[in-house]
Write an enzyme that holds these catalytic residues in place. Structure first.
Site, PDB file in Angstrom:
ATOM      1  N   GLU A  41     -11.305  10.430 -56.944  1.00  0.00           N
ATOM      2  CA  GLU A  41     -11.505   9.556 -58.112  1.00  0.00           C
ATOM      3  C   GLU A  41     -10.170   8.940 -58.564  1.00  0.00           C
ATOM      4  O   GLU A  41      -9.164   9.642 -58.717  1.00  0.00           O
ATOM      5  CB  GLU A  41     -12.102  10.397 -59.245  1.00  0.00           C
ATOM      6  CG  GLU A  41     -12.337   9.663 -60.544  1.00  0.00           C
ATOM      7  CD  GLU A  41     -12.879  10.590 -61.629  1.00  0.00           C
ATOM      8  OE1 GLU A  41     -13.331  10.080 -62.664  1.00  0.00           O
ATOM      9  OE2 GLU A  41     -12.864  11.826 -61.428  1.00  0.00           O
ATOM     10  N   LYS A 111     -18.875   4.461 -62.456  1.00  0.00           N
ATOM     11  CA  LYS A 111     -19.230   5.775 -62.981  1.00  0.00           C
ATOM     12  C   LYS A 111     -20.196   5.614 -64.151  1.00  0.00           C
ATOM     13  O   LYS A 111     -19.960   4.810 -65.062  1.00  0.00           O
ATOM     14  CB  LYS A 111     -17.964   6.503 -63.420  1.00  0.00           C
ATOM     15  CG  LYS A 111     -18.147   7.969 -63.794  1.00  0.00           C
ATOM     16  CD  LYS A 111     -16.774   8.598 -64.049  1.00  0.00           C
ATOM     17  CE  LYS A 111     -16.859  10.081 -64.343  1.00  0.00           C
ATOM     18  NZ  LYS A 111     -15.518  10.682 -64.506  1.00  0.00           N
ATOM     19  N   CYS A 147     -17.414  12.042 -59.952  1.00  0.00           N
ATOM     20  CA  CYS A 147     -17.153  13.252 -60.733  1.00  0.00           C
ATOM     21  C   CYS A 147     -18.312  13.646 -61.644  1.00  0.00           C
ATOM     22  O   CYS A 147     -19.297  14.203 -61.185  1.00  0.00           O
ATOM     23  CB  CYS A 147     -15.857  13.084 -61.535  1.00  0.00           C
ATOM     24  SG  CYS A 147     -15.100  14.684 -61.984  1.00  0.00           S
TER      25      CYS A 147
END
Length: 545
Positions: A41, A111, A147
């Site tokens: 990330e 994300k 994540c």
């Protein structure tokens, strides 16, 4: 398809260095037959970039570096970067993943779940994704997550933080494999939790799960790597090292891959985390050497052992600063420690300097009894000497206070709290002894006498820590329950059978000393709730727990 899990140690803002390392690992992945390389990330810019993402030049460089990588990357690769938001409402940027290759950006995914707890504050910077899409990359349909997107499985968590599950949505859209790029900080026992969670996702959705995590230290955070690929049945198909850069391959057809040994128990992992956190903080802040005040006690001994393992003995200087109440044994133990570690050791006595202070203050303090004021003066003299050495030789001072002391304010502002990094500020005193024993795992570095003597600041005659504090095993139980588990004094007393008034007195000390911790150097995060960016309490307040 063969996937390379490319785990490396980026530095925030080092676009050239990060890009160079990405290219090196991509070339290695290609040479080993990989069809796709997966990185962590925000690896292009480094994680966490924090308020740097508010600087237009940072975002521009981020985009230009991504395009340069796309043109030169030798194998299709999934990398994390700061991308543009989906629309013009809200934040202008998004925490994004880009699939690059064949000279261009092939696909972008943003994300969706932005954490705002503990050390995370991503809604401050990023706009969340509204939708997510599967990308066809023959022969697979890639479900790309970032994540936190994988941390909301309703089958795993008893209470979810979000109303959407990006993994389930991507599988529902036909994803044949879940890829997760992460910068997930290490805390004690988190590796096991993460492993169980990802395994549960693979079993629940009956697809392989490939997880690539950042490794290394950035500021207070330590990233353990531990990248892993799970087969659909939940078994491990590939596993990278913990606390080191690594590249492992996973074959989605055979389910086979490289599996590195994971031998560290949690104590060993915590020690390695402190070593890598110290090494990266010092080096990424452009220092080479460190200086440590060696008192002959267990805390400074542990910090010195960690520093030597992180930086090498030639880059560590120990300074003994005996005062009027220091025992001969403490100086002897400090000297022996330095000899065992192979570091240079200076002795700078402070008795005469302390006498000068007392003489200068005699008229002001006339007829007043000695108290903590005189104790603090000694600590501040030592802090001044260490900072003078730091200024003169360009060395970073490592402070040596532990979490138990920091919690209750058993430390001196501008004295033993002086420094550029608080290495063990998130290590309870009880754990300090355990880690010190681990430091002696191969040979005696920390002398046995340091373990056996009662802890003491030696700022008054025959002083011990337990003159002012409960025994550390009791204190640490109270502190964990109050600071990390957020229990009330009444709950703690009921569950632990520790007297309520003692628990309340400790809680008051914690609350009253917030002002000290706000002025402390950054410390390495090891537990679920460290003093620092992940714990925010007001200084001026009257609420009594």
């Amino acid at each position: 398809m063969k996937i390379a899990l490319a785990q490396f140690n980026p530095t925030v803002g080092d676009f050239d260095g990060n890009a160079t390392r990405i290219l090196e690992l991509a070339r290695e992945a290609l040479s080993r037959g990989a069809d796709l390389a997966v990185f962590s990330e925000l690896c292009v810019c480094g994680y966490p970039p924090q308020d740097l993402v508010e600087r237009p030049t940072f975002i521009e460089r981020n985009h230009s570096e991504l395009l340069k990588l796309a043109k030169s990357i030798p194998v299709p690769s999934l990398v994390g970067f700061v991308g543009k938001a989906q629309d013009d409402t809200g934040k202008p940027v998004a925490n994004s993943a880009a699939l690059i290759g064949h000279g261009k950006v092939l696909f972008e995914q943003r994300k969706m779940l932005l954490p705002t707890y503990d050390v995370f504050d991503e809604t401050r910077y990023f706009q969340p994704a509204h939708t997510q899409h599967v990308f066809r990359f023959e022969p697979e349909m890639l479900g790309i997550t970032i994540c936190e997107d994988s941390w909301n499985d309703k089958s795993f968590w008893p209470q979810r933080l979000y109303d959407r599950d990006p993994v389930a949505e991507l599988v529902g859209k036909g994803s044949s494999i879940i890829l997760n790029i992460s910068s997930s900080p290490y805390t004690i026992d988190k590796r096991g939790l993460r492993h169980d969670m990802l395994r549960a996702i693979a079993i629940e959705h009956k697809v392989p799960v490939v997880y690539v995590n950042q490794v290394g230290g950035n500021d207070s955070l330590i990233f353990d790597g531990s990248s892993v690929a799970f087969r659909p049945d939940g078994s491990v198909g590939a596993m990278a090292k913990s606390f080191d850069e690594d590249l492992v391959l996973f074959d989605t057809v055979t389910g086979e891959g490289d599996i590195r040994p994971q031998s560290d128990d949690e104590l060993g992992a915590a020690y390695r985390a402190l070593v890598i956190g110290t090494r990266d903080y010092v080096r990424k802040c452009r220092f080479r050497r460190v200086v440590i005040g060696l008192s002959g006690g267990i805390d400074s001994a542990l910090v010195a052992a960690i520093a030597v393992e992180a930086l090498g003995a030639d880059n560590v200087l120990g300074v003994g600063m005996p005062g009027p109440y220091s025992s001969e044994g403490s100086l002897r133990d400090a000297r022996r420690l330095a000899e065992n570690l192979g570091i240079k050791f200076l002795v700078l006595p402070i008795t005469d300097v302390f006498a000068s202070y007392r003489e200068d203050l005699a008229a002001t303090f006339v007829a007043l009894p000695e108290d903590a004021t005189e104790e603090n003066i000694q600590a501040r003299i030592r802090g001044n000497l260490l900072m003078a050495i730091s200024n003169k030789f360009g060395s970073l001072v490592l402070s040596t206070g532990n979490k138990s002391e920091m919690a209750v304010g058993y430390c001196t502002l501008y004295g033993d709290m002086a420094g550029g990094l608080a290495v063990i500020s998130d290590v309870p005193k009880s754990m300090v002894y355990e880690l010190a024993k681990f430091a002696n795992r191969e040979r005696e570095l920390i002398p046995g006498e340091i373990f056996s003597k009662p802890p003491s600041a030696e700022l008054r005659p025959s002083q011990t820590d337990q003159d002012s504090l409960p025994p550390y095993d009791i204190l640490d139980r109270i502190l964990k329950a109050y600071v990390e588990d957020l229990r009330s004094p009444e709950e703690i007393a009921d569950l632990s059978e520790i007297p309520l008034e003692l628990v309340r007195s400790v809680a008051r000390l914690v609350d009253q000393n917030e002002y000290k911790r706000k002025q402390a150097p950054p410390g390495l995060k090891l537990t679920s709730k460290a003093f620092g960016v992940g714990r925010r309490f007001p200084l001026a307040q009257k609420f009594q727990v």
